[in-house]
Design a protein around this motif. Structure first.
Motif, mmCIF file in Angstrom:
data_model
loop_
_atom_site.group_PDB
_atom_site.id
_atom_site.type_symbol
_atom_site.label_atom_id
_atom_site.label_comp_id
_atom_site.label_asym_id
_atom_site.label_seq_id
_atom_site.Cartn_x
_atom_site.Cartn_y
_atom_site.Cartn_z
ATOM 1 N N SER A 45 7.917 16.247 4.864
ATOM 2 C CA SER A 45 7.269 16.806 6.045
ATOM 3 C C SER A 45 7.065 15.703 7.101
ATOM 4 C CB SER A 45 5.920 17.428 5.654
ATOM 5 O OG SER A 45 5.195 16.532 4.838
ATOM 6 N N PRO A 46 7.042 16.071 8.382
ATOM 7 C CA PRO A 46 6.979 17.429 8.910
ATOM 8 C C PRO A 46 8.307 18.174 8.755
ATOM 9 C CG PRO A 46 7.183 15.862 10.702
ATOM 10 C CD PRO A 46 6.993 15.053 9.459
ATOM 11 N N TYR A 47 8.230 19.430 8.317
ATOM 12 C CA TYR A 47 9.416 20.259 8.165
ATOM 13 C C TYR A 47 9.825 20.742 9.563
ATOM 14 C CZ TYR A 47 7.249 20.489 3.502
ATOM 15 O OH TYR A 47 6.646 20.187 2.306
ATOM 16 N N SER A 48 10.698 19.975 10.205
ATOM 17 C CA SER A 48 11.056 20.231 11.608
ATOM 18 C C SER A 48 12.562 20.155 11.784
ATOM 19 C CB SER A 48 10.365 19.223 12.528
ATOM 20 O OG SER A 48 10.696 17.895 12.131
ATOM 21 N N PRO A 49 13.304 21.086 11.210
ATOM 22 C CA PRO A 49 14.760 21.004 11.256
ATOM 23 C C PRO A 49 15.320 21.414 12.616
ATOM 24 C CG PRO A 49 14.115 23.065 10.259
ATOM 25 C CD PRO A 49 12.833 22.289 10.514
ATOM 26 N N LEU A 50 16.576 21.095 12.832
ATOM 27 C CA LEU A 50 17.278 21.599 14.007
ATOM 28 C C LEU A 50 17.375 23.118 13.910
ATOM 29 C CD1 LEU A 50 20.217 19.042 14.273
ATOM 30 C CD2 LEU A 50 17.965 18.947 15.369
ATOM 31 N N LYS A 51 17.202 23.775 15.047
ATOM 32 C CA LYS A 51 17.201 25.234 15.044
ATOM 33 C C LYS A 51 18.535 25.797 14.569
ATOM 34 C CE LYS A 51 15.994 29.268 17.841
ATOM 35 N NZ LYS A 51 17.167 30.053 17.419
ATOM 36 N N ARG A 52 19.648 25.133 14.921
ATOM 37 C CA ARG A 52 20.951 25.640 14.506
ATOM 38 C C ARG A 52 21.091 25.669 12.986
ATOM 39 N NH1 ARG A 52 24.225 21.644 12.642
ATOM 40 N NH2 ARG A 52 23.884 19.501 13.419
ATOM 41 N N VAL A 53 20.448 24.709 12.309
ATOM 42 C CA VAL A 53 20.498 24.689 10.852
ATOM 43 C C VAL A 53 19.502 25.698 10.275
ATOM 44 C CG1 VAL A 53 20.337 23.242 8.796
ATOM 45 C CG2 VAL A 53 21.155 22.259 10.949
ATOM 46 N N LEU A 54 18.329 25.762 10.854
ATOM 47 C CA LEU A 54 17.315 26.713 10.393
ATOM 48 C C LEU A 54 17.832 28.147 10.482
ATOM 49 C CD1 LEU A 54 14.411 27.363 9.464
ATOM 50 C CD2 LEU A 54 13.743 27.314 11.878
ATOM 51 N N ASP A 55 18.557 28.464 11.537
ATOM 52 C CA ASP A 55 19.053 29.827 11.714
ATOM 53 C C ASP A 55 20.027 30.235 10.612
ATOM 54 O OD1 ASP A 55 17.543 30.129 13.983
ATOM 55 O OD2 ASP A 55 19.188 29.742 15.384
ATOM 56 N N GLU A 56 20.611 29.240 9.934
ATOM 57 C CA GLU A 56 21.559 29.546 8.856
ATOM 58 C C GLU A 56 20.869 29.776 7.515
ATOM 59 O OE1 GLU A 56 24.146 26.224 8.813
ATOM 60 O OE2 GLU A 56 25.173 26.754 10.698
ATOM 61 N N VAL A 57 19.589 29.445 7.409
ATOM 62 C CA VAL A 57 18.858 29.586 6.144
ATOM 63 C C VAL A 57 18.129 30.920 6.151
ATOM 64 C CG1 VAL A 57 17.111 28.602 4.621
ATOM 65 C CG2 VAL A 57 18.568 27.082 5.989
ATOM 66 N N ARG A 58 18.553 31.823 5.291
ATOM 67 C CA ARG A 58 17.946 33.142 5.205
ATOM 68 C C ARG A 58 16.946 33.178 4.055
ATOM 69 N NH1 ARG A 58 23.784 34.350 5.377
ATOM 70 N NH2 ARG A 58 23.527 34.203 3.132
ATOM 71 N N ALA A 59 16.080 34.146 4.082
ATOM 72 C CA ALA A 59 15.089 34.303 3.007
ATOM 73 C C ALA A 59 15.772 34.439 1.655
ATOM 74 C CB ALA A 59 14.198 35.504 3.293
ATOM 75 N N GLY A 60 16.927 35.106 1.632
ATOM 76 C CA GLY A 60 17.643 35.289 0.371
ATOM 77 C C GLY A 60 18.258 34.023 -0.181
ATOM 78 N N ASP A 61 18.322 32.967 0.638
ATOM 79 C CA ASP A 61 18.849 31.674 0.168
ATOM 80 C C ASP A 61 17.814 30.878 -0.614
ATOM 81 O OD1 ASP A 61 21.228 32.211 1.493
ATOM 82 O OD2 ASP A 61 20.617 31.146 3.306
ATOM 83 N N LEU A 62 16.559 31.306 -0.574
ATOM 84 C CA LEU A 62 15.483 30.518 -1.167
ATOM 85 C C LEU A 62 15.255 30.904 -2.623
ATOM 86 C CD1 LEU A 62 12.915 30.789 1.768
ATOM 87 C CD2 LEU A 62 14.596 28.971 1.372
#
Length: 588
Positions: free
Chosen positions: A306-323
């Protein structure tokens, strides 16, 4: 000629202070070995003894008065001996890659059945072509003691950091200095977390190097909020944004230890992970073009800490189902941490426990995985500029992140999300490439591994063992000893006086003792890899629990911890001393 026979020929019964004839003979050997194997930075200048460095060689020594020639440090002579004994033969470059706060199960091979892992395609490919140590741990799961273990090759009680104590400024054995003495050019990019020192009378403080020739730091944490403690990244950042600017401009809503997450708000070139990648690639290209000596390069990313502050382009690729799912106890052993306002909860930005609002927690977990993917992207860029055929590559993390498992957040805990880490070895010469290994390995094993690869003889005072001994026990560094069957884990109380623990695991069973409460947890890691059922609470496991308590008491006795820890063969409750962060061996 062996190092032993060379020492006899030189008249130097190491570790005694070398006599003058030794130093004069060493000068001859220096000339023979050449500048490519000069151990830079391992001489102590004294009046009358001048050292030339930089574009010249560290062997350009004006000896001055004879008595002052004795000030040459023994570790420099070891480098000369290593060269004269054959240490100048071709040896691999060593690339040490490290993430901060990365869980073991982000790797696809380590993820539970049905879970996709973290989508780390470069690291998953590295593991598929190398050796994945599936039972890798950090004995003391927070930043500084974990890095002390890497630096020294020692277990917690011996390097002295049994909690979040600062990395000491000096240890009896240090990995980087030993590799430099063996002729390696040594460099660090990213996070060291070695602390800061100031020159007399100056308010400006400088990073402790611990033997690195060059350091190019983003140390993260809160230190760079000061205008005095400025790492390389912060100085670069201020070059664009002004003298008073702070990197937290990129994550304005988050604390450095926040459990929440939010996308990075500045251009991606300013993200610390991207900066570290860029600096590492430039360094490796320069070393490849210019270096005549083998190199050791550590590239250490601060994220996904932390801080969990990723690039938005990468965050947009992570879906709830990936967790992966969040794991909680089936028998309620973790209920005390669920809904508490006494210790933690969503009202605290840096809460270490508590059940958080579902939407906030989902975003935080997506941000965490996205940060890990950004590190993976950077790993791919770094690997693209090295020659894998001549480079020994090792990837790991200093500790994990609970990510809400058992209502816990971040690290310093005994549980798998905190202590279980990824570890990958990739080297064309290593046997068993492409294998997944289940021996118990730990961060203390890294220094002896690097020594083994560099051709350095086993070093006294090191507790770890070369990872190559798992793959080939006949190696000289292995001494025919069997691999460990039990591993010790511990951490002093950090966020709260109740959070201290000591633990033992054999890879199948994990026993956890909380010294503050004097309570036991016992888990079957094979049947229950996320520790959802406390077997110590069941009558049928009472005998097994007592056996493990006895093992831990014996471990304390073997380390001579004294009656504050164990008395008459019994564990001693430690409510009053749960926050003690150092052992008597701590050199700071």
């Amino acid at each position: 000629m062996s190092q032993t026979s060379l020492r006899l020929w030189l008249g130097w019964p190491f570790p005694a202070v070398p006599p003058l004839r030794t130093l004069l003979a060493a000068r001859v050997l220096m000339d023979r070995c050449g500048a490519a194997h000069a151990p830079r930075g391992h001489f102590i200048p004294q009046p009358g003894l001048s050292i030339a460095s930089g574009k010249k060689t560290a062997f350009d020594v004006s000896w001055g008065r004879a008595g002052q020639a004795r000030q040459m440090r023994p570790i420099a002579l070891l480098a000369v001996l290593n060269c004269a004994a054959g240490g100048h033969t071709s040896r691999p470059n060593i690339l040490f890659l490290m993430a901060d706060q990365m869980r073991f199960d982000l790797m696809a091979q380590n993820a539970p059945a049905g879970s996709p892992g973290g989508g780390l395609r470069h690291l998953d490919r590295l593991a598929a072509g190398g050796v994945n140590f599936a039972k890798a741990y950090t004995s003391t799961p927070s930043c500084t003691p974990a890095r002390a273990a890497i630096l020294t090759g020692m277990k917690p009680w011996h390097h002295g950091g049994i909690g979040a104590a600062p990395v000491a400024h000096r240890y009896p054995v240090e990995m980087v200095e030993t590799l430099a003495a063996a002729g390696y050019s040594v460099h660090a990019v990213g996070k060291d977390h070695f602390g800061w020192v100031s020159e007399s009378g100056s308010p400006v403080r400088h990073a402790v190097r611990h033997g690195y020739e060059t350091v190019d730091l983003y140390d993260g944490g809160k230190s760079d909020k000061s205008l005095i403690l400025v790492d390389n990244y912060t100085a670069w950042f201020r070059g664009d944004f002004g003298a008073g600017a702070h990197p937290s401009m990129g994550w304005p809503a988050l604390d450095y230890n926040a459990w929440r997450g939010a996308p990075y708000v500045l251009h991606e070139r300013y993200h610390p992970t991207v900066w570290t990648r860029r600096e590492a690639v430039a360094l490796l290209k320069n070393l490849t073009a210019a270096s005549t000596a083998p190199w050791f390069v550590k590239v250490s990313w601060h994220r996904p800490h932390s801080p969990y502050s990723p690039l938005k382009r990468v965050l947009d690729e992570v879906r709830a189902g990936d967790l992966p799912p969040v794991h909680t106890a089936s028998d309620g052993w973790d209920a005390r941490y669920r809904n508490t306002t006494q210790w933690c909860g969503p009202q605290l930005d840096d809460a270490w426990c508590g059940e958080m609002p579902p939407d906030d927690m989902l975003l935080a977990r997506r941000c965490y995985v996205a940060e890990a993917r950004l590190v993976d992207e950077a790993v791919g860029a770094v690997l693209a500029v090295v020659d894998a055929a001549s480079t020994f590559i090792l990837f790991t993390a200093d500790h994990g992140d609970m990510q809400g498992d058992h209502y816990h957040h971040r690290k310093t805990f005994a549980y798998e999300g905190s202590t279980h880490i990824p570890m990958i070895l990739h080297w064309p010469e290593a046997p068993a490439s492409g294998q997944r290994r289940f021996e118990l390995v730990e961060l203390r094993d890294l220094a002896p591994t690097f020594f083994d690869v560099a051709g350095v003889a086993p070093v006294d005072g090191v507790d770890g063992t070369s990872l190559l001994c798992v793959l080939d026990p006949s190696r000289a560094a292995c001494a025919g000893a069997p691999w460990r069957t039990v591993l010790d884990l511990e951490h002093a109380a950090s966020y709260n006086v109740t959070t201290n623990f000591n633990a033992l695991t054999d890879g199948v069973t994990k026993y956890v003792w909380n010294g503050y409460f004097n309570t036991d947890l016992l888990f079957n890691l094979t049947a229950d890899p996320y520790e959802t059922r406390n077997l110590a609470a069941l009558p049928e496991f009472a005998a097994a629990t007592q056996q493990w308590r006895g093992r831990l008491a014996a471990h304390f006795e073997a380390e001579h911890r004294g009656e504050a820890w164990v008395k008459n063969g019994q564990l001693v409750q430690r409510a009053a001393t749960s926050r003690v962060k150092t052992s008597p061996h701590y050199p700071g």
